[in-house]
Design a protein around this motif. Structure first.
Motif: not given
Length: 266
Positions: A38-61
């Motif tokens: 079963d191939v999962a190519f960039e599942p739909r939840s991936s980009r929001p999680a990635f953006m949230l990680w970047n946001f958390e880094k930005y606000i230094k949390r």
């Protein structure tokens, strides 16, 4: 982070990269030429999680929110795998989560595909993103990584230099937990997608031995690997027209990993 039961990596495996490394053609090969995958190519939840990680880094949390979300999603997906089937997730958005994944997945199997940073910069600057997103990706905040070593002078960097730092960070994040992976294989895009027939067959064999080691690999038809998802061929390569001082700075940024990956300054 909340407590989670270990996810069984025996039937949940990963292809990780910085993106633009030929994974679209690999996806097509796996879907059409291998059974019980079963191939999962960039599942739909991936980009929001990635953006949230970047946001958390930005606000230094800390990254507890994004990391918990990623683990919960993978735990949910692991429970939906059919008996006798292996789920292969092909996902460049997972690089910031390699450490937490390795802590929550028992027997984690990883194929890490790399590409020379100069041609990667050409490709990513031409391609931008898939489909309609390419027209908006650069105006949406937190869609790209920012390397912690360059954050203080990030706004003064040229676009190619920023991508050089991103290439480095994606690959550093995957390598950070390499000793925690049960099975790991480093594959070069130049070999898998552009090499001779013999080299491509060997590389694809190595990939399949990590993703489906229990399956006996008898014959590989490399012609079925699929068409490369190339960027617009009419676009002049971005790297080729850069000033020499910018090229030198890009080489300095990428040099530590280029040496580790046996890439030359060409």
């Amino acid at each position: 982070m909340e407590h989670y039961n270990k996810i069984d990596g025996g039937n949940f495996r990963f292809v990780l990269s910085s993106g633009r490394v030929g994974t679209t053609s690999l996806r097509e090969y796996l879907k059409e030429n291998t059974s019980d995958i079963d191939v999962a190519f960039e599942p739909r939840s991936s980009r929001p999680a990635f953006m949230l990680w970047n946001f958390e880094k930005y606000i230094k949390r800390n990254n507890n929110l994004s990391e918990s979300y990623v683990i919960r999603q993978r735990e949910k997906e692991s429970l939906q795998i059919k008996p006798g089937c292996t789920r292969v997730e092909i996902n460049p958005f997972l690089s910031p989560f390699c450490k937490v994944l390795s802590e929550h997945i028992k027997d984690m199997h990883v194929v890490h595909i790399i590409r020379h940073p100069y041609t990667w910069i050409n490709s990513i600057m031409s391609f931008r993103a898939l489909g309609w997103r390419r027209y908006f990706i650069d105006s949406i905040p937190f869609t790209r990584l920012v390397h912690p070593s360059a954050v203080d002078h990030w706004s003064s960097l040229s676009e190619p230099e920023k991508f050089a730092w991103r290439w480095r960070l994606h690959n550093e994040q995957i390598l950070e937990s390499v000793n925690a992976y049960t099975k790991y294989r480093l594959i070069k895009y130049e070999d898998l997608s552009l090499g001779t027939t013999e080299v491509r067959i060997q590389m694809l064999t190595d990939v399949l031995e990590v993703l489906m080691p229990e399956t006996s690999i008898i014959e590989i038809n490399i012609n079925k690997l699929g068409k490369l998802n190339t960027s617009n061929s009419s676009t002049k390569p971005a790297f080729d027209s850069l000033p020499i001082d910018v090229r030198k700075r890009i080489h300095k940024i990428c040099a530590p990993l280029m040496e580790a990956f046996s890439y030359t300054d060409e």
